[in-house]
Design a protein around this motif. Structure first.
Motif, mmCIF file in Angstrom:
data_model
loop_
_atom_site.group_PDB
_atom_site.id
_atom_site.type_symbol
_atom_site.label_atom_id
_atom_site.label_comp_id
_atom_site.label_asym_id
_atom_site.label_seq_id
_atom_site.Cartn_x
_atom_site.Cartn_y
_atom_site.Cartn_z
ATOM 1 N N MET A 43 0.700 -1.187 0.119
ATOM 2 C CA MET A 43 0.089 -0.078 0.024
ATOM 3 C C MET A 43 0.878 1.383 0.085
ATOM 4 O O MET A 43 0.508 2.203 -0.580
ATOM 5 C CB MET A 43 -1.150 -0.013 1.184
ATOM 6 C CG MET A 43 -1.827 -1.177 1.170
ATOM 7 S SD MET A 43 -2.929 -1.342 2.717
ATOM 8 C CE MET A 43 -3.794 0.322 2.755
ATOM 9 N N ASP A 44 1.983 1.350 0.761
ATOM 10 C CA ASP A 44 2.689 2.297 0.867
ATOM 11 C C ASP A 44 3.497 2.701 -0.284
ATOM 12 O O ASP A 44 3.798 3.784 -0.923
ATOM 13 C CB ASP A 44 3.911 2.162 1.851
ATOM 14 C CG ASP A 44 3.305 2.367 3.380
ATOM 15 O OD1 ASP A 44 2.125 2.819 3.456
ATOM 16 O OD2 ASP A 44 3.924 1.871 4.382
ATOM 17 N N LEU A 45 3.816 1.643 -0.959
ATOM 18 C CA LEU A 45 4.548 1.814 -2.421
ATOM 19 C C LEU A 45 3.687 2.202 -3.211
ATOM 20 O O LEU A 45 4.117 3.168 -4.187
ATOM 21 C CB LEU A 45 4.963 0.356 -2.952
ATOM 22 C CG LEU A 45 6.238 -0.168 -2.312
ATOM 23 C CD1 LEU A 45 6.745 -1.716 -2.506
ATOM 24 C CD2 LEU A 45 7.604 0.720 -2.555
ATOM 25 N N ALA A 46 2.378 1.817 -3.557
ATOM 26 C CA ALA A 46 1.570 2.296 -4.335
ATOM 27 C C ALA A 46 1.381 3.672 -4.333
ATOM 28 O O ALA A 46 1.179 4.653 -5.140
ATOM 29 C CB ALA A 46 0.042 1.768 -4.397
ATOM 30 N N ASP A 47 1.337 4.100 -2.949
ATOM 31 C CA ASP A 47 1.291 5.778 -2.555
ATOM 32 C C ASP A 47 2.505 6.400 -2.869
ATOM 33 O O ASP A 47 2.245 7.585 -3.393
ATOM 34 C CB ASP A 47 1.015 5.987 -0.959
ATOM 35 C CG ASP A 47 -0.437 5.617 -0.533
ATOM 36 O OD1 ASP A 47 -1.440 5.233 -1.617
ATOM 37 O OD2 ASP A 47 -0.765 5.133 0.418
ATOM 38 N N ALA A 48 3.435 5.826 -2.617
ATOM 39 C CA ALA A 48 4.796 6.544 -3.070
ATOM 40 C C ALA A 48 4.907 6.652 -4.606
ATOM 41 O O ALA A 48 5.397 7.843 -4.954
ATOM 42 C CB ALA A 48 5.901 5.589 -2.567
ATOM 43 N N ALA A 49 4.573 5.616 -5.392
ATOM 44 C CA ALA A 49 4.530 5.723 -6.876
ATOM 45 C C ALA A 49 3.710 6.904 -7.426
ATOM 46 O O ALA A 49 4.044 7.650 -8.139
ATOM 47 C CB ALA A 49 4.132 4.484 -7.435
ATOM 48 N N GLU A 50 2.446 6.930 -6.896
ATOM 49 C CA GLU A 50 1.472 7.949 -7.253
ATOM 50 C C GLU A 50 2.061 9.396 -6.735
ATOM 51 O O GLU A 50 2.029 10.261 -7.569
ATOM 52 C CB GLU A 50 0.297 7.701 -6.487
ATOM 53 C CG GLU A 50 -1.190 8.684 -6.873
ATOM 54 C CD GLU A 50 -2.227 8.251 -6.119
ATOM 55 O OE1 GLU A 50 -3.375 9.083 -6.386
ATOM 56 O OE2 GLU A 50 -2.214 7.359 -5.516
ATOM 57 N N GLY A 51 2.811 9.335 -5.829
ATOM 58 C CA GLY A 51 3.183 10.924 -5.157
ATOM 59 C C GLY A 51 4.575 11.093 -6.204
ATOM 60 O O GLY A 51 4.808 12.472 -6.598
ATOM 61 N N LEU A 52 5.373 10.275 -6.795
ATOM 62 C CA LEU A 52 6.481 10.392 -7.495
ATOM 63 C C LEU A 52 5.992 10.799 -8.981
ATOM 64 O O LEU A 52 6.565 11.643 -9.637
ATOM 65 C CB LEU A 52 7.365 9.147 -7.892
ATOM 66 C CG LEU A 52 8.139 8.783 -6.634
ATOM 67 C CD1 LEU A 52 8.818 7.350 -6.973
ATOM 68 C CD2 LEU A 52 9.192 9.941 -6.408
ATOM 69 N N VAL A 53 4.717 10.576 -9.446
ATOM 70 C CA VAL A 53 4.218 10.894 -10.609
ATOM 71 C C VAL A 53 4.100 12.418 -10.860
ATOM 72 O O VAL A 53 4.037 13.042 -11.836
ATOM 73 C CB VAL A 53 3.016 10.153 -10.899
ATOM 74 C CG1 VAL A 53 2.205 10.793 -12.058
ATOM 75 C CG2 VAL A 53 3.166 8.541 -11.403
ATOM 76 N N ASP A 54 3.418 12.838 -9.821
ATOM 77 C CA ASP A 54 3.283 14.359 -9.845
ATOM 78 C C ASP A 54 4.695 15.086 -10.028
ATOM 79 O O ASP A 54 4.710 16.292 -10.220
ATOM 80 C CB ASP A 54 2.638 14.766 -8.342
ATOM 81 C CG ASP A 54 1.125 14.147 -8.214
ATOM 82 O OD1 ASP A 54 0.917 13.698 -9.210
ATOM 83 O OD2 ASP A 54 0.738 13.828 -7.090
ATOM 84 N N ASN A 55 5.725 14.482 -9.660
ATOM 85 C CA ASN A 55 7.035 15.232 -9.614
ATOM 86 C C ASN A 55 7.884 14.764 -10.772
ATOM 87 O O ASN A 55 8.998 15.514 -10.947
ATOM 88 C CB ASN A 55 7.841 15.155 -8.361
ATOM 89 C CG ASN A 55 7.111 15.510 -7.260
ATOM 90 O OD1 ASN A 55 6.714 14.480 -6.540
ATOM 91 N ND2 ASN A 55 7.267 16.827 -6.955
ATOM 92 N N VAL A 56 7.312 14.209 -11.901
ATOM 93 C CA VAL A 56 8.288 13.814 -13.024
ATOM 94 C C VAL A 56 8.340 15.136 -13.989
ATOM 95 O O VAL A 56 7.402 15.969 -14.195
ATOM 96 C CB VAL A 56 7.395 12.666 -13.911
ATOM 97 C CG1 VAL A 56 7.963 12.614 -15.198
ATOM 98 C CG2 VAL A 56 7.336 11.550 -12.942
#
Length: 462
Positions: free
Chosen positions: A47-60
């Motif tokens: 669950m944390d990884l999914a949230d972390a990946a979603e957060g990284l998307v906003d910074n690409v």
């Protein structure tokens, strides 16, 4: 200090608070167990990884051609996570054909060539690299009409270290949160229960105040909780039955006394008109006198028990005491007893004058009947207290509680009364809200009459 009183074990408030405490302890325990279980499993990690990946998307960050080139400056403080030699974390960005556009320092060799990481769809995956387990997550993103896929992976041992460090913090946080919740909600629950159950305490005090002199009173159900109202209504109906029975009994007693007065008067008149009889005539007259006195006292007792028979007004206690002493002066002279009335001031009470006269007369009469010849019976009026004292033999300590019992008579009195005089005094005193007590005076007996209402007012003023 009522707030600090210890609640009994059978208290409804105690049981509700106990249920609240048990519920809070169980909730906190289950919360700690659940948090521990999640931290020790890979469910939370995914669950944390999914949230972390979603957060990284906003910074690409993209170049002028719309191709991803990495992350913007806001990610600089976390760049060490992906660039270090430990290879505990990695990321890459793929196009919709699976070609790598951007990859972290771990390189393309870090990522498996097939399996779940090659399926370009949102979700979690797991793979092995150099004997270590990695958890990953894929998150799609759109830019200028093209779809890209960001993949983020973290080693299992790195997550273990993070959660080992985080677990005590989480447990401590849960404990602090639970303690604050326990205290805050516990205080609210106690105060709520205290004021919710206050109408029950008021009803209980009202019920305790009901006596034969206020048997017409009823309990108020306006503020009583709906669940308790039927019980209070049933109690009020029981009071109605009791009042009806009490009224019938009192009416019977009064009617019987009234009905007996006339025949006794006729019998007495017939005996007195007889010229013969001698000793028999005197004996009959004595018996009729005794019966007449008993009937009269029964009538007075029935009337004294009913407050509606009284007409209250402000009266002078000293004046009534002098009237009672004058009324009994001949009786005192016959018994060779001296009567004295002493008053420090003119005390005025709110009372029924006739009832107050009957009370003081009965007390003086009782004292005269027990006082030895050539002694005195005194009445002292001081403040809110009236005392009547004789200097006779008194009574034993065990007999003091019996003085106000109906039909109880001491063994050393001069007359053969019905034993109702002091009972009538007690009824009058209680109906007025006064307090009548008896105590040994050494020698003799002292009766103390206190105006409880005035005493309470004085205490409140103080």
């Amino acid at each position: 200090m009522r707030f600090a009183k210890v609640m009994p074990l059978n208290s409804l408030r105690f049981k509700v608070l106990l249920a609240y405490v048990a519920g809070m302890v169980l909730s906190i325990t289950l919360l700690v167990i659940a948090a521990t279980a999640l931290l020790q499993s890979n469910v939370l990690a995914r669950m944390d990884l999914a949230d972390a990946a979603e957060g990284l998307v906003d910074n690409v960050q993209f170049d002028s051609r719309g191709r991803p080139v990495g992350f913007d400056a806001s990610m600089n403080d976390r760049a060490w996570l992906y660039e270090g030699p430990q290879r505990e974390t990695a990321y890459r960005i793929l196009d919709d054909a699976g070609n790598v556009a951007v990859v972290s320092s771990a390189g393309e060799a870090f990522w498996p060539a097939d399996g779940d990481p090659r399926r370009l769809a949102r979700g979690n995956f797991t793979f092995e690299h150099e004997g270590k387990t990695y958890y990953g997550a894929t998150q799609p993103l759109e830019h200028q009409g093209r779809r890209w896929y960001l993949q983020f992976a973290v080693s299992a041992r790195f997550l273990d270290v993070v959660y080992i460090v985080a677990l005590p913090q989480v447990v401590a946080g849960v404990a602090v949160f639970g303690l604050v919740l326990f205290v805050a909600f516990g205080l609210c629950a106690y105060i709520t229960l205290r004021y919710t159950l206050k109408p029950l305490r008021d009803v209980s005090e009202s019920a305790a105040a009901i006596s034969p002199r206020s048997i017409n009173a009823r309990l108020n159900t306006d503020a009583v909780p709906a669940e308790i109202t039927p019980l209070v209504d049933s109690f009020n109906r029981a009071l109605e039955h009791l009042e009806r029975g009490y009224r019938v009994q009192q009416e019977f007693l009064a009617n019987a006394a009234h009905e007996l007065k006339t025949p006794l008067a006729l019998i007495r008149a017939q005996i007195e008109l007889r010229e013969d009889g001698g000793n028999d005539r005197d004996s009959l007259l004595s018996d009729v006198e005794y019966m007449t006195r008993q009937v009269q006292q029964l009538l007075l007792l029935a009337e004294a028990s009913e407050a509606h028979n009284y007409s209250f007004a402000v009266v002078s206690v000293q004046e009534i005491a002098h009237e009672a002493a004058a009324y009994l002066q001949r009786m005192a002279e016959t018994a060779d007893v001296h009567l004295t009335v002493r008053a420090v001031e003119d005390v005025q009470w709110r009372a029924d004058r006739a009832a107050c006269f009957t009370l003081l007369k009965n007390l003086l009469e009782n004292a005269i009947q027990h006082a030895p010849a050539r002694t005195s019976v005194s009445v002292e009026i001081q403040g809110e207290t009236v005392t009547v004292r004789d200097r006779g033999p008194g009574v034993d300590l065990a007999q003091l509680p019996l003085l106000f019992e109906r039909f109880w008579r001491a063994a050393h009195r001069r007359d053969h009364g019905a034993g109702l005089g002091l009972a009538i005094c007690q009824e009058i005193a209680m109906t007025h809200g006064w307090r009548l007590t008896a105590e040994r005076a050494e020698p003799g007996l002292r009766f103390r009459l206190s105006n409880g209402e005035r005493s309470n007012e004085t205490e409140r003023d103080i």
